[in-house]
Write a protein that holds these residues in place. Sequence first.
Motif, PDB file in Angstrom:
ATOM      1  N   UNK A 137       0.667  -1.349   0.005  1.00 54.37           N
ATOM      2  CA  UNK A 137       0.067  -0.003   0.069  1.00 54.37           C
ATOM      3  C   UNK A 137       0.810   1.213  -0.041  1.00 54.37           C
ATOM      4  N   UNK A 138       2.027   1.261  -0.151  1.00 54.68           N
ATOM      5  CA  UNK A 138       2.904   2.456   0.160  1.00 54.68           C
ATOM      6  C   UNK A 138       3.931   2.691  -1.130  1.00 54.68           C
ATOM      7  N   UNK A 139       4.261   1.660  -2.118  1.00 56.40           N
ATOM      8  CA  UNK A 139       5.292   1.803  -2.924  1.00 56.40           C
ATOM      9  C   UNK A 139       4.645   1.038  -4.362  1.00 56.40           C
ATOM     10  N   UNK A 140       4.915   1.578  -5.620  1.00 62.86           N
ATOM     11  CA  UNK A 140       4.348   1.056  -6.918  1.00 62.86           C
ATOM     12  C   UNK A 140       5.386   0.402  -7.419  1.00 62.86           C
ATOM     13  N   UNK A 141       5.262  -0.595  -8.276  1.00 53.59           N
ATOM     14  CA  UNK A 141       6.106  -1.376  -8.998  1.00 53.59           C
ATOM     15  C   UNK A 141       5.826  -1.290 -10.390  1.00 53.59           C
ATOM     16  N   UNK A 142       6.925  -0.716 -11.006  1.00 50.46           N
ATOM     17  CA  UNK A 142       6.920  -0.681 -12.342  1.00 50.46           C
ATOM     18  C   UNK A 142       8.269  -1.301 -13.159  1.00 50.46           C
ATOM     19  N   UNK A 143       8.450  -1.368 -14.396  1.00 44.64           N
ATOM     20  CA  UNK A 143       9.464  -2.095 -15.290  1.00 44.64           C
ATOM     21  C   UNK A 143       9.582  -1.276 -16.533  1.00 44.64           C
ATOM     22  N   UNK A 144      10.986  -1.320 -16.900  1.00 45.65           N
ATOM     23  CA  UNK A 144      11.398  -0.766 -18.116  1.00 45.65           C
ATOM     24  C   UNK A 144      11.611  -2.174 -18.993  1.00 45.65           C
ATOM     25  N   UNK A 145      10.879  -2.354 -20.369  1.00 44.76           N
ATOM     26  CA  UNK A 145      10.788  -3.511 -21.104  1.00 44.76           C
ATOM     27  C   UNK A 145      11.099  -2.756 -22.435  1.00 44.76           C
TER      28      UNK A 145
END
Length: 401
Positions: free
Chosen positions: A216-224
């Motif tokens: 609930x505090x941090x987002x997860x993204x990725x570079x592809x």
Amino acid sequence: MPAIPDVFAPAKLGPVILRNRIIKAATFEARTPDALVTEDLITYHRLPAAGGVGMTTVAYCAVSPGGRTAGNQIWMRPEAVPGLRRLTEAVHAEGAAVSAQIGHAGPVADARSNKAAALAPVRFFNPIAMRFARKATRDDIDEVIAAHANAARLAIDAGFDAVEIHLGHNYLASSFLSPLINRRDDEFGGSLENRAKVARALVLAVRGAVEKDGAGRIAVTAKLNMADGVRGGITVEEALTTAKWLQDDGGLDALELTAGSSLVNPMYLFRGDAPVREFAAAFTPPVRWGLRLTGRRFLRHYPYRDTYLLREARLFRSELSMPLILLGGITNRESMELAMAEGFEFVAMARALLAEPDLVNRIKAEAGGSAVRSACIHCNRCMPTIYTRTRCVVTGAPDTC
């Protein structure tokens, strides 16, 4: 038809609310001589935060010493957390969010500078380091996966709002995805399903760490990578299949679409002029001589145009339901609004903000028009400055307190 979102309105990225849909993309800052945060690095990110971006991205927070592209890059360890916390607090004070790009450079890592072994799917020679990366064992892969989870935990401790997992540019995960580089014949080679195992495992490990320690505090993204721009490398078709798997795995809140290979074709990402002479000058012989002789084959010329990755990115937008971040040639209100109209949730900028950290505020302040133009001329002479101190050499943009 759904309404086209306002790029300057607040937007949700996973559990985080950004003040707008504009992200400063990760670009190596070259401001950490001791692999720790400096006031210079804090200023580098504070300025675009003050200049209006919704989120800025701290580049190349390597998950291990051997995962750096050079020995002066930050690697995620407890000693780095106090400095990173000062950085996140400075960015938050300007009203922006901040992401840590975590990853392992794999065959791009400079083993000589890092004083640590580099890893690759197979034994691989890095001409910049003049060293071989060794073939990663199953134990090595497991250690890298665990290191990504640990890096995410440290990012939470340091106050980051998001982490971006580096799955592009033929860094370790991307090199496993590449059929050109990955010539293994075990469970991590051959079919795309096998070659994608490392990338998928990294994302799920980070998601697991975030759910446990920062839910609930941090987002997860990725570079592809959508494509390497190299014959025999990652293709759009394979990248789209990988993106679908990542979406189905449920580990990501958004995916940033990129292109090009740091090993063999970096200009496929950057577009514009290819500064061969300036790159050669950044090195000592024999690399300098090699770049002078063969630099045009390594630094190929691709004409610049706004939203230059949009054609390939449209294929991903049409096939995926997850939030996507459009990168490449986002320099003005028109390109931002075009991205929104095409269905992308966020846009990412890099060189334009290096030239003008306050560009976003200037664009926003312009009432309903599109007269504001970026000062970036796409000469790419900023690129060789990553070996000294990353900066725009044209505008002389203010980059100190």
